[in-house]
Scaffold this motif. Structure first.
Motif, mmCIF file in Angstrom:
data_model
loop_
_atom_site.group_PDB
_atom_site.id
_atom_site.type_symbol
_atom_site.label_atom_id
_atom_site.label_comp_id
_atom_site.label_asym_id
_atom_site.label_seq_id
_atom_site.Cartn_x
_atom_site.Cartn_y
_atom_site.Cartn_z
ATOM 1 N N VAL A 176 -38.887 15.959 26.351
ATOM 2 C CA VAL A 176 -37.909 16.123 27.426
ATOM 3 C C VAL A 176 -36.865 15.017 27.393
ATOM 4 O O VAL A 176 -35.657 15.253 27.524
ATOM 5 C CB VAL A 176 -38.626 16.161 28.792
ATOM 6 C CG1 VAL A 176 -37.612 16.040 29.934
ATOM 7 C CG2 VAL A 176 -39.431 17.441 28.942
ATOM 8 N N ILE A 177 -37.315 13.777 27.226
ATOM 9 C CA ILE A 177 -36.385 12.649 27.151
ATOM 10 C C ILE A 177 -35.441 12.815 25.965
ATOM 11 O O ILE A 177 -34.220 12.614 26.076
ATOM 12 C CB ILE A 177 -37.160 11.326 27.030
ATOM 13 C CG1 ILE A 177 -37.985 11.082 28.300
ATOM 14 C CG2 ILE A 177 -36.221 10.157 26.777
ATOM 15 C CD1 ILE A 177 -38.938 9.909 28.207
ATOM 16 N N PHE A 178 -36.013 13.218 24.834
ATOM 17 C CA PHE A 178 -35.189 13.443 23.645
ATOM 18 C C PHE A 178 -34.162 14.546 23.901
ATOM 19 O O PHE A 178 -32.984 14.425 23.503
ATOM 20 C CB PHE A 178 -36.102 13.824 22.471
ATOM 21 C CG PHE A 178 -35.367 14.191 21.217
ATOM 22 C CD1 PHE A 178 -34.793 13.218 20.417
ATOM 23 C CD2 PHE A 178 -35.236 15.520 20.840
ATOM 24 C CE1 PHE A 178 -34.099 13.553 19.258
ATOM 25 C CE2 PHE A 178 -34.551 15.871 19.688
ATOM 26 C CZ PHE A 178 -33.988 14.880 18.890
ATOM 27 N N CYS A 179 -34.584 15.617 24.570
ATOM 28 C CA CYS A 179 -33.678 16.732 24.849
ATOM 29 C C CYS A 179 -32.539 16.295 25.767
ATOM 30 O O CYS A 179 -31.385 16.712 25.580
ATOM 31 C CB CYS A 179 -34.443 17.891 25.484
ATOM 32 S SG CYS A 179 -35.586 18.729 24.365
ATOM 33 N N HIS A 180 -32.852 15.456 26.754
ATOM 34 C CA HIS A 180 -31.807 14.941 27.637
ATOM 35 C C HIS A 180 -30.745 14.189 26.830
ATOM 36 O O HIS A 180 -29.543 14.356 27.065
ATOM 37 C CB HIS A 180 -32.418 14.000 28.678
ATOM 38 C CG HIS A 180 -32.881 14.688 29.922
ATOM 39 N ND1 HIS A 180 -32.030 15.158 30.879
ATOM 40 C CD2 HIS A 180 -34.139 14.996 30.354
ATOM 41 C CE1 HIS A 180 -32.709 15.704 31.867
ATOM 42 N NE2 HIS A 180 -34.005 15.625 31.567
ATOM 43 N N ILE A 181 -31.193 13.386 25.909
ATOM 44 C CA ILE A 181 -30.253 12.585 25.104
ATOM 45 C C ILE A 181 -29.408 13.490 24.209
ATOM 46 O O ILE A 181 -28.179 13.369 24.150
ATOM 47 C CB ILE A 181 -31.022 11.554 24.253
ATOM 48 C CG1 ILE A 181 -31.745 10.560 25.170
ATOM 49 C CG2 ILE A 181 -30.081 10.835 23.305
ATOM 50 C CD1 ILE A 181 -32.683 9.624 24.430
ATOM 51 N N VAL A 182 -30.060 14.425 23.508
ATOM 52 C CA VAL A 182 -29.344 15.319 22.591
ATOM 53 C C VAL A 182 -28.378 16.220 23.346
ATOM 54 O O VAL A 182 -27.217 16.394 22.946
ATOM 55 C CB VAL A 182 -30.341 16.161 21.772
ATOM 56 C CG1 VAL A 182 -29.614 17.240 20.979
ATOM 57 C CG2 VAL A 182 -31.164 15.276 20.850
ATOM 58 N N ASN A 183 -28.830 16.787 24.469
ATOM 59 C CA ASN A 183 -27.989 17.724 25.207
ATOM 60 C C ASN A 183 -26.781 17.046 25.850
ATOM 61 O O ASN A 183 -25.786 17.701 26.150
ATOM 62 C CB ASN A 183 -28.822 18.436 26.288
ATOM 63 C CG ASN A 183 -29.792 19.438 25.687
ATOM 64 O OD1 ASN A 183 -29.651 19.844 24.546
ATOM 65 N ND2 ASN A 183 -30.792 19.830 26.462
ATOM 66 N N PHE A 184 -26.888 15.738 26.064
ATOM 67 C CA PHE A 184 -25.756 15.001 26.624
ATOM 68 C C PHE A 184 -24.538 15.087 25.712
ATOM 69 O O PHE A 184 -23.388 15.068 26.165
ATOM 70 C CB PHE A 184 -26.163 13.543 26.846
ATOM 71 C CG PHE A 184 -25.059 12.697 27.411
ATOM 72 C CD1 PHE A 184 -24.769 12.733 28.764
ATOM 73 C CD2 PHE A 184 -24.305 11.856 26.586
ATOM 74 C CE1 PHE A 184 -23.746 11.950 29.289
ATOM 75 C CE2 PHE A 184 -23.295 11.077 27.104
ATOM 76 C CZ PHE A 184 -23.010 11.112 28.458
ATOM 77 N N PHE A 185 -24.775 15.201 24.392
ATOM 78 C CA PHE A 185 -23.665 15.219 23.427
ATOM 79 C C PHE A 185 -23.314 16.637 22.974
ATOM 80 O O PHE A 185 -22.402 16.815 22.172
ATOM 81 C CB PHE A 185 -24.039 14.379 22.194
ATOM 82 C CG PHE A 185 -24.251 12.926 22.510
ATOM 83 C CD1 PHE A 185 -23.166 12.072 22.665
ATOM 84 C CD2 PHE A 185 -25.531 12.420 22.664
ATOM 85 C CE1 PHE A 185 -23.358 10.722 22.952
ATOM 86 C CE2 PHE A 185 -25.735 11.080 22.958
ATOM 87 C CZ PHE A 185 -24.643 10.227 23.101
#
Length: 302
Positions: free
Chosen positions: A19-28
């Motif tokens: 989930v944390i990784f997805c938040h970071i990736v989806n931000f860009f």
């Protein structure tokens, strides 16, 4: 959902890292313009999908959804409850193997399955009505960059990835679904009908067969005593009930799946009943909708 095995708890740890990784990736990531679609996800079986239909009727008639199409994602077994429903624009299903999604080895495959469907639909709103193992549909709708995501707050990952409603397991599933829809319509105090809606395929009903069976001068009772749970009582438990019904001049018909047919036959042979039929494996859901109307009583569980 209650996690009963340690391995389930352990698997949640990498999921939260995901989930944390997805938040970071989806931000860009760049967000596509969403389609005017409200997508309802309920990955249960026939009964679960049927309990979603009052919410769909309510949503379809509400002013806030007039500009939207209503799509649903369910299982292969759940689809039958939503087919032919005039309030739904389109029904999608996950793969047949989804029904085994509590297998720890399949969660990534199931995630890819539902993510691809949500991403292809590209809805503006997604409402997740039923949590599955590890709540992978919640991660999928988040990673599909859906603008408005609605779910239950106490259902694992939903609390971090959706607009949430407190989950109360004392509330009936029909009312739970209605309460979720109200997060979108904002009708918090409005009373909503809980009547389910089912639209059988009348061309798939063998009416002559059942008219012949049910054309007798007796009241009809249907019995379906089996379900996919460990707490199901043995068939012998119903002996006194059947004896009573026969004494009261009922004609008894067992209905259910083909896999229970021999068990019922064995029970009936031992008792030598004359006013009992075994229709297990001989009825479709459409057939059942027809013979229920011709019956006086239904005894069932789950």
């Amino acid at each position: 959902m209650t996690f009963s095995k340690n391995i389930n708890f352990l698997l949640l740890i990498p999921l939260y890292f995901l989930v944390i990784f997805c938040h970071i990736v989806n931000f860009f990531r760049s967000k596509r313009e969403s389609n005017k679609i409200i997508l309802l996800i309920d990955l249960g079986h026939f009964g679960d999908a049927l309990m979603l239909t009052p919410s769909i009727k309510y949503l379809r008639n509400h002013n806030s959804s007039k500009l939207y199409k209503i799509f649903c994602i369910t299982t292969v077994l759940g689809k039958k409850a939503l087919d032919n429903n005039p309030d739904i624009d389109e029904v999608y299903t996950v793969s047949e193997n989804w029904d085994h999604n509590y297998n720890n080895k399949n969660w990534l495959k199931n995630y890819k399955d539902i993510y691809s469907i949500i991403n292809s639909i590209n809805p503006e709103v997604v409402i997740s009505c039923r949590s599955t193992a590890y709540h992978i549909e919640t991660i999928a709708m988040f990673n599909a960059l859906v603008s408005r995501r609605i779910g239950f707050s106490s259902k694992g990952l939903k609390s971090t990835l959706t607009d949430t409603l407190h989950y109360d397991n004392r509330v009936h599933r029909v009312n739970q679904n209605v309460d979720l829809i109200k997060l979108f319509t904002k009708d918090k105090e409005k009373d909503i009908s809980t009547t389910p809606y089912f639209y059988p395929d009348v061309n798939n009903i063998n009416q002559p067969k059942f008219d012949e069976i049910f054309n007798i001068d007796k009241k009809i009772v249907l019995i379906n005593i089996f379900a996919e749970h460990e707490y199901i009582l043995p068939i012998n438990f119903y002996e006194e009930i059947i004896d009573f019904l026969i004494a009261e001049q009922y004609y008894v018909c067992f209905v259910g799946l083909e896999k229970y047919r021999e068990k019922i036959n064995h029970f009936l042979m031992n008792k030598k009943y004359s006013s009992v039929s075994n229709l297990s494996g001989e009825t479709t859901i459409d057939d059942l909708s027809y013979i229920l109307k011709k019956s006086d009583l239904l005894i069932t569980i789950d």
